[in-house]
Structure formats: C-alpha cells, structure tokens
Write an enzyme that holds these catalytic residues in place. Structure first.
Site, PDB file in Angstrom:
ATOM      1  N   SER A 148      37.423  16.361  54.681  1.00 18.87           N
ATOM      2  CA  SER A 148      36.617  15.169  54.931  1.00 18.87           C
ATOM      3  C   SER A 148      37.137  14.343  56.101  1.00 18.87           C
ATOM      4  CB  SER A 148      36.535  14.345  53.637  1.00 18.87           C
ATOM      5  OG  SER A 148      35.581  13.331  53.734  1.00 18.87           O
ATOM      6  N   ASP A 153      37.916  18.416  69.925  1.00 16.47           N
ATOM      7  CA  ASP A 153      36.759  18.508  70.820  1.00 16.47           C
ATOM      8  C   ASP A 153      37.006  17.815  72.155  1.00 16.47           C
ATOM      9  OD1 ASP A 153      35.402  19.977  68.984  1.00 16.47           O
ATOM     10  OD2 ASP A 153      33.752  18.559  68.689  1.00 16.47           O
ATOM     11  N   LYS A 209      34.783  20.120  54.030  1.00 15.85           N
ATOM     12  CA  LYS A 209      33.884  19.152  53.398  1.00 15.85           C
ATOM     13  C   LYS A 209      33.235  18.320  54.505  1.00 15.85           C
ATOM     14  CE  LYS A 209      33.599  15.280  50.159  1.00 15.85           C
ATOM     15  NZ  LYS A 209      33.073  14.305  51.139  1.00 15.85           N
TER      16      LYS A 209
END
Length: 455
Positions: free
Chosen positions: A303, A314, A328
C-alpha cells in the site's frame, strides 16, 4: 363573461397538459428504474422477507441490530478483501490505531485467495518476536478455523487484554504441516520511524507504518542524521520500507515529497466517481539534496510503502532493492455512519507516476536481492589463513613494552561494556539486504569521484 369562460378553458387545457406531462415523466422514470435498479428493489424485498422470517421463527429471539450488522458484514465481504464494516468499538479502535497505539499482536492481515494471510508483522511486537512472517497463512485462531471468518472477526479474535495468550495455527512455505505459535498479547506502541548512521556519511531511515505523524518523524530523522554527520550533507540514504504494511495515503505522499521536485506527480487514483479521481503532486517546500537513495522493499511492503517506492523509482530518484512487494494497489475510504460505526470501502485504485497499477502485482525491484543469512566468521575460517607467526623459524616480537598476550585487566566496567556490546547486534552483521544497499551507495560515490573519463 366571454373573457371569463375563455380563461377557464385555457386553465383546463393547462391542467390536462401538466397531468399528461407528469404521467409521461412517471412512466419514463419507472422504465428507467426497471432498467437500472428494478432488481435491487426485488432483492431488498427478499432481504426483508428473510429478516421477518428469522425474527418470527428462529428458535431463539434475535436482536435486530445483530442481524443488520451481520448482513452488512456479509455484503462487504462479498466485494473484496479490504472492504469491511466496523462496529462502533472496532471503528473507535481503528482511529486509535492510526495514531500509533493499539492492543493486540501487531499483525497486518489480508485475505489472499480466500485464506487469512499475514501481510507483515509490525516491528518489535509479539507477532515479530514469536517468529510470524510475511506470507504466513493463519488457519486457526485458538480453536476457531479462519476459513469462515471475515477480517474484522479475525482481528477481534486476535485482540484482547495485555498478558492474555492466543494460539495461531500457521502454514508457511517449507512447513510439512501447520505449526502452532503461542503469542502473548500486549499494548502495541508502534514507533513509525527509526533512524541511525550506517557509516561515515551514509544514513538509514526505517518507516515501520504510515501513521498520522510519520512525515514529521521522517523530517526530524533527516535533520538528526545531518547533525550526527557533523552538519555535513549525507553521501547517501537507505530508506527501509520492508515489512511496512502501509497506512495513511497522505503520509506516503508527504514522505515522497521530501525527495521529488516541485510539481512532479507522486501518485494518482482512479475510481467511479469524481471524488475518487485525484492527483497528488510534489509541493514547493524545501527538498532534500540530490544524494543517492536506495529503497528496500520485500513481500511485506504494501500500500503506502508501494506508493513511495513506485514514485521514487518512476522519477529515478532512488534505486529500489530487495524482493517483489505485496501488491495492494487499492484505496480505502473510511466513512463514518450514524450509530458511530464505520465503513471501510474500496473506492479507487492508485497508480504510480508512469501509470503503473500495482494491484496484485507489486513493485518490482531494480535490483533483486533475497534476504540471506550472513556468513559467520568462525575460528575454523580464521585458521585457514597462515600468518608470520605460523612460519618456521619466524622472528619473535622483542618489544619490551609488550606483554606476552597483551592482557588487560578485566574490570567490572569492562565486563559490562562487553556484555552490552554482545546484546547490541549491529544490523550490518546480520542484514544481508542492508549490507548490499550500503555497498551500492558507496560504489555510487566512488563512480561519481572517478568521473566519466575514468570509467
């Protein structure tokens, strides 16, 4: 008179038009309801019929509240593993939990393929001390099988007074048969952020869970590391998110914000309604210098942990190292209800800045490093090395100031220091993934010093 009669005819005609219009709207609405939700009314009728039968004919008198709560629990359990209904007591406890203190065992759990599964044990809790690991399947809580229990019911059974015991029957990869673990409940005080210097110039921050004050604690930790480094900028940082089950979305965004340039996307969410479609970007607040970062993750990172790791990965702000994270990728909204109960409802999926959904997939590390047992330096290994003193006819050390064995007087203070040193285990001697992360940061600095012409 003529004027009056004409007015009556106009009024009568207007009434006919209105009646016709209402009838048309009613028919259209009815058709639309039949097309979109006619079945809903039919099923609600079925529910009330069943409830009436139970109330009238069940062998014992049944509390209506109990029936309604049970029906809501069943409804949400049919949706996904993370949606649940919270009774007033459970809802109150959940709000306390996000502040960092709650009673129980210290386990974050989820349903995986219909089996109650440990996402991760929380650091320094009864669960971790008993040896519970991420990925463990909880088959029984005391004598009750978990197959027919909701997550809410399971949590209730694992909670209890401090000092009381609970037996978990666990199945794990590598076990031939399930094993029982006896845990002693405790008041769980979760310190969400810990930090220390690993080596000269290299800092370490561990986030155990994303709570209300986690961002503030990370800011304090970053400041403390610089002070510990004699006021100098860090050469590198290890951000440890292993076995961090997640927590509050806004804290994940704020912690990422320390390292990502102003205006850049951190995470975005997509859902059915407008409120669930959101974008979170880095703010204009002061950023950390551009030192290299290694983010450590594993199967217990879920999460909010995955949001941070994905954002830094990224934007190429960090190297992600370790093993595949939990996966998740959904957002739960907490909705208070009228009787002080609450609804935890999955309302959106979140995506990393490059549009990756990690739901049921997880974050893939840039460098995969499995956790391994560190090699032990034994006397046998030491004996493999030949030294000068082992050679025949070697010269003896004639330094008059040296004693034969360089013996020191062992005082009580020295003995205590030695005992304390044994208790304080250096993580760099037992944590293989952390050693690899530090090695990477150091090599990063060496390559930077070499310059492109020397590479």
């Amino acid at each position: 008179m003529l004027k009056s009669g004409r007015t009556k005819r106009i009024a009568f005609g207007f009434v006919i038009i209105v009646v016709a219009l209402v009838a048309f709207i009613g028919i259209s609405t009815q058709r639309r309801c039949d097309a979109q939700g006619g079945k809903d009314y039919e099923y609600i009728g079925l529910f009330t019929d069943v409830m009436t039968i139970v109330k009238k004919s069940y062998v014992e008198e049944v509390d209506s509240k109990k029936l309604i709560y049970g029906a809501i629990n069943g409804m949400l359990a049919a949706l996904d593993p993370h949606s649940s209904f919270m009774s007033p007591d459970t809802f109150k406890e959940m709000k306390v939990e996000t502040k960092g203190a709650f009673g129980g065992l210290g386990i974050e759990i989820s349903m995986k393929e219909g089996i109650l599964t440990v996402i991760s044990p929380i650091e320094d809790t009864p669960a971790q001390r008993a040896g519970i690991k991420a990925g463990d399947q909880i088959l029984r809580i005391d004598e009750r099988f978990t197959k027919d229990l909701t997550i809410t019911d399971s949590v209730k059974r694992m909670r209890g007074p401090k000092g009381s015991k609970v037996v978990l029957t666990i199945m794990r990869d590598g076990f031939e048969r399930p094993k029982e673990f006896t845990l002693v409940r405790d008041i769980i005080q979760v310190k969400s952020v810990k930090s220390r210097m690993l080596d000269n110039g290299y800092g370490y921050i561990r986030v155990a869970q994303f709570q209300e004050r986690s961002d503030e604690d990370v800011a304090k930790a970053l400041k403390a590391l610089v002070e510990e480094n004699k006021g100098k900028q860090l050469l590198g940082l290890v951000l440890d998110l292993r076995n961090d089950p997640g927590g509050l979305l806004d804290q994940a965004v704020r912690i990422s914000d320390h390292f990502i340039e102003n205006g850049k996307l951190i995470v975005y969410t997509e859902g059915r309604d407008k409120e669930s479609r959101m974008q979170f970007t880095a703010s204009s607040r002061a950023k950390e210098p551009g030192y290299p970062i290694v983010v450590l993750i594993n199967g217990g990172s879920a999460s909010a942990s995955e949001i941070v790791a994905g954002a830094l990965q990224d934007h190429q702000r960090a190297i992600v190292m370790g093993t595949q994270s939990f996966g998740k990728g959904s957002v739960q909204t907490i909705i208070p209800l009228a009787d002080e109960s609450g609804l935890r409802l999955t309302t959106a999926r979140y995506y990393t800045p490059k549009g990756r959904s990690i739901q049921a997939k997880g974050i893939t590390p840039d460098i995969v490093v499995e956790q391994m047992e560190m090699p032990k330096e034994t006397a046998r290994r030491e004996s493999l090395f030949i030294r000068e003193k082992d050679l025949e006819n070697h010269f003896e050390n004639t330094d008059a100031e040296k004693k034969t064995d360089d013996k020191k007087e062992v005082t009580k203070e020295t003995a205590k220091e030695n005992a304390d040193a044994k208790k304080a285990v250096d993580p760099l001697k037992v944590d293989y993934q952390l050693v690899r992360a530090l090695d990477l940061l150091k090599s990063w600095e060496i390559l930077k010093k070499m310059g492109p012409e020397k590479r």
